[in-house]
Design a protein around this motif. Structure first.
Motif, PDB file in Angstrom:
ATOM      1  N   SER A  20      25.943   6.157 -24.265  1.00 39.29           N
ATOM      2  CA  SER A  20      25.118   7.345 -24.484  1.00 39.29           C
ATOM      3  C   SER A  20      23.973   6.987 -25.426  1.00 39.29           C
ATOM      4  N   ILE A  21      22.919   7.780 -25.386  1.00 38.58           N
ATOM      5  CA  ILE A  21      21.752   7.523 -26.235  1.00 38.58           C
ATOM      6  C   ILE A  21      22.106   7.714 -27.700  1.00 38.58           C
ATOM      7  N   SER A  22      22.834   8.788 -28.004  1.00 34.57           N
ATOM      8  CA  SER A  22      23.189   9.065 -29.396  1.00 34.57           C
ATOM      9  C   SER A  22      24.056   7.955 -29.974  1.00 34.57           C
ATOM     10  N   LYS A  23      24.955   7.386 -29.149  1.00 29.03           N
ATOM     11  CA  LYS A  23      25.809   6.302 -29.638  1.00 29.03           C
ATOM     12  C   LYS A  23      24.981   5.038 -29.891  1.00 29.03           C
ATOM     13  N   ALA A  24      24.009   4.749 -29.018  1.00 31.19           N
ATOM     14  CA  ALA A  24      23.142   3.583 -29.227  1.00 31.19           C
ATOM     15  C   ALA A  24      22.363   3.713 -30.533  1.00 31.19           C
ATOM     16  N   ILE A  25      21.856   4.918 -30.809  1.00 31.37           N
ATOM     17  CA  ILE A  25      21.129   5.143 -32.073  1.00 31.37           C
ATOM     18  C   ILE A  25      22.069   5.004 -33.250  1.00 31.37           C
ATOM     19  N   ASP A  26      23.304   5.480 -33.092  1.00 23.94           N
ATOM     20  CA  ASP A  26      24.295   5.354 -34.159  1.00 23.94           C
ATOM     21  C   ASP A  26      24.610   3.885 -34.448  1.00 23.94           C
ATOM     22  N   LEU A  27      24.677   3.049 -33.398  1.00 20.84           N
ATOM     23  CA  LEU A  27      24.917   1.617 -33.585  1.00 20.84           C
ATOM     24  C   LEU A  27      23.739   0.953 -34.300  1.00 20.84           C
ATOM     25  N   ILE A  28      22.512   1.405 -33.986  1.00 15.72           N
ATOM     26  CA  ILE A  28      21.330   0.880 -34.690  1.00 15.72           C
ATOM     27  C   ILE A  28      21.420   1.236 -36.167  1.00 15.72           C
ATOM     28  N   ARG A  29      21.819   2.479 -36.460  1.00 15.02           N
ATOM     29  CA  ARG A  29      21.959   2.912 -37.855  1.00 15.02           C
ATOM     30  C   ARG A  29      23.030   2.079 -38.575  1.00 15.02           C
ATOM     31  N   THR A  30      24.105   1.771 -37.870  1.00 15.57           N
ATOM     32  CA  THR A  30      25.208   1.027 -38.471  1.00 15.57           C
ATOM     33  C   THR A  30      24.767  -0.356 -38.924  1.00 15.57           C
ATOM     34  N   ASP A  31      23.967  -1.024 -38.102  1.00 16.34           N
ATOM     35  CA  ASP A  31      23.546  -2.396 -38.409  1.00 16.34           C
ATOM     36  C   ASP A  31      22.272  -2.464 -39.239  1.00 16.34           C
ATOM     37  N   SER A  32      21.655  -1.327 -39.506  1.00 18.01           N
ATOM     38  CA  SER A  32      20.388  -1.326 -40.241  1.00 18.01           C
ATOM     39  C   SER A  32      20.618  -1.242 -41.740  1.00 18.01           C
ATOM     40  N   GLU A  33      19.784  -1.946 -42.505  1.00 19.91           N
ATOM     41  CA  GLU A  33      19.889  -1.910 -43.959  1.00 19.91           C
ATOM     42  C   GLU A  33      19.219  -0.670 -44.542  1.00 19.91           C
ATOM     43  N   LYS A  34      18.530   0.097 -43.687  1.00 23.66           N
ATOM     44  CA  LYS A  34      17.905   1.338 -44.117  1.00 23.66           C
ATOM     45  C   LYS A  34      18.338   2.467 -43.183  1.00 23.66           C
ATOM     46  N   SER A  35      18.162   3.702 -43.632  1.00 26.18           N
ATOM     47  CA  SER A  35      18.496   4.843 -42.781  1.00 26.18           C
ATOM     48  C   SER A  35      17.439   4.996 -41.685  1.00 26.18           C
ATOM     49  N   ILE A  36      17.864   5.469 -40.532  1.00 24.29           N
ATOM     50  CA  ILE A  36      16.964   5.689 -39.396  1.00 24.29           C
ATOM     51  C   ILE A  36      16.663   7.176 -39.299  1.00 24.29           C
ATOM     52  N   GLU A  37      15.400   7.547 -39.478  1.00 22.02           N
ATOM     53  CA  GLU A  37      14.980   8.943 -39.386  1.00 22.02           C
ATOM     54  C   GLU A  37      14.014   9.088 -38.219  1.00 22.02           C
ATOM     55  N   LEU A  38      14.304  10.011 -37.293  1.00 25.48           N
ATOM     56  CA  LEU A  38      13.515  10.161 -36.065  1.00 25.48           C
ATOM     57  C   LEU A  38      12.469  11.271 -36.159  1.00 25.48           C
ATOM     58  N   VAL A  39      12.230  11.765 -37.365  1.00 27.60           N
ATOM     59  CA  VAL A  39      11.316  12.905 -37.523  1.00 27.60           C
ATOM     60  C   VAL A  39       9.873  12.550 -37.159  1.00 27.60           C
ATOM     61  N   HIS A  40       9.522  11.258 -37.197  1.00 27.98           N
ATOM     62  CA  HIS A  40       8.152  10.843 -36.891  1.00 27.98           C
ATOM     63  C   HIS A  40       8.024  10.271 -35.473  1.00 27.98           C
ATOM     64  N   LEU A  41       9.048  10.461 -34.647  1.00 28.97           N
ATOM     65  CA  LEU A  41       9.006   9.949 -33.277  1.00 28.97           C
ATOM     66  C   LEU A  41       7.910  10.666 -32.493  1.00 28.97           C
ATOM     67  N   ARG A  42       6.965   9.901 -31.962  1.00 25.29           N
ATOM     68  CA  ARG A  42       5.813  10.504 -31.279  1.00 25.29           C
ATOM     69  C   ARG A  42       5.807  10.238 -29.775  1.00 25.29           C
ATOM     70  N   LEU A  43       6.564   9.219 -29.341  1.00 26.10           N
ATOM     71  CA  LEU A  43       6.481   8.816 -27.944  1.00 26.10           C
ATOM     72  C   LEU A  43       7.859   8.402 -27.433  1.00 26.10           C
ATOM     73  N   LEU A  44       8.276   9.007 -26.319  1.00 27.26           N
ATOM     74  CA  LEU A  44       9.540   8.691 -25.661  1.00 27.26           C
ATOM     75  C   LEU A  44       9.230   8.011 -24.335  1.00 27.26           C
TER      76      LEU A  44
END
Length: 371
Positions: A77-101
């Motif tokens: 799922s898309i939400s799980k993929a984003i969660d995995l990115i957050r897990t491996d990232s040294e910083k928090s992932i915030e999507l509030v500035h997402l401009r293009l899908l």
């Protein structure tokens, strides 16, 4: 006397406690704030087909140096993929500035409903964000970078104040959500791939039927689509060899009719144009004639193509909507649109007063050009 001092003491205690309580309330709003340096703020999200999982999510994160960091994960799922990115990232992932899908063409042909629904339901994604389809190598397009240019954003390629032209379609997340559920209109989604010297190269427009891609419009057909929808600012039409005009303004009027055979619509299009380039001595009357013949043929071919795809991407159902009963509205795409008779009449008017090369004396032309 002692009683008065006690009262004063109680008042001071109450005031002190009230002040402390107010300060704690104010400070509470700051306790959960996050340092900007501890956040990743992606501006582009790509959703493609994974090699081992259903979805592959790629996030593009710009930095102050004009470079782009790429984060990439696969999941069911898309939400799980984003969660995995957050897990491996040294910083928090915030999507509030997402401009293009950006969505891979292969997924678009299967249906983008789940992706659009996710984007609308996600609390931290703005529904004003733009949607595009990658027509080419998905990974190469999302990983593609050009020379560091901090002032240029991927969003600019879709911005009417920057790189956008009427040869490109444009659709936002909320419009895509509305379009896939609409009884009276289908959506058109811009198609792109990685450029050579630019970030993107536009390939035309994906024609959708509900949430599935069923065909394409090239850049010339996309211009006609935008013209029909009233989005023509900056539109340039190549009339013939060495002749091109700029659309100054357009007047579009629809005449609808409903008979026993079904719905019919005639659209009158009046274009006021300015000549940008033409051979010396070529009369405006000839330019108008050539442009009329060319646009009439192109409109007819484009309308036939859209009808063949059984997609009301032009939004004819919206024009008829005041005349439709609730039952006819629900049957518009599956029944009445297929019976629609559509005709487009084009008229051209060349604005002579702006084309000064033909009207002014030679010495004035030369003086203006020297300036």
């Amino acid at each position: 006397m002692a009683a008065k001092e006690g009262n004063h003491m109680n008042v001071r205690i109450i005031r002190t406690m009230t002040l402390a309580l107010c300060m704690s309330i104010l400070l509470a709003g700051c306790w959960d704030t996050k340092d900007i340096n501890k956040q990743y703020l992606p501006v582009v999200m790509g959703v493609g087909k994974g090699k081992s999982e259903k979805y592959r999510v790629i996030l593009q994160i710009p930095n102050a140096l004009g470079k782009t960091q790429i984060l990439d994960k696969e999941a069911k799922s898309i939400s799980k993929a984003i969660d995995l990115i957050r897990t491996d990232s040294e910083k928090s992932i915030e999507l509030v500035h997402l401009r293009l899908l950006l969505i891979d063409r292969e997924i678009a042909q299967q249906g983008i409903g789940n992706i659009i629904n996710f984007a609308v339901r996600a609390n931290d994604i703005s529904i004003k964000g733009l949607v595009g389809i990658v027509d080419g190598n998905f990974e190469k397009t999302l990983y593609h970078q050009i020379s560091p240019t901090p002032e240029i954003s991927s969003y600019d390629f879709f911005s009417e104040e920057a790189g956008w032209t009427p040869n490109q379609s444009i659709v936002r997340i909320w419009e895509a959500y509305q379009g896939q559920k609409s009884y009276s209109e289908d959506m058109a989604v811009p198609m792109l791939k990685n450029g050579d010297k630019t970030l993107f190269t536009f390939k035309g427009t994906a024609v959708m039927r509900e949430d599935r891609m069923v065909g394409t419009l090239n850049e010339d057909e996309t211009l006609l689509f935008n013209l029909f929808k009233g989005k023509y600012t900056g539109g340039t039409i190549e009339v013939a060899q060495n002749t091109s005009v700029l659309i100054e303004n357009a007047e579009i009027k629809h005449h609808t009719k409903w008979s026993e055979k079904g719905p019919s619509i005639q659209t009158d299009v009046l274009l006021n144009v300015v000549v940008l380039e033409s051979p010396e001595g070529k009369a405006n009357a000839l330019i108008e004639k050539e442009m009329l013949e060319q646009l009439s043929r192109r409109f007819e071919e484009t309308v036939k193509k859209i009808h063949f795809l059984k997609s009301d991407v032009l939004g004819i159902g919206l024009i008829f909507r005041p005349q439709l009963t609730e039952e006819n509205l629900k049957e518009w795409k599956s029944n009445w649109f297929l019976k629609l008779e559509q005709k487009i009449n084009v008229r051209i008017n060349v604005l002579n007063e702006i084309y000064f090369k033909e009207n002014e004396p030679a010495h004035l032309n030369q003086g203006r050009l020297l300036k």
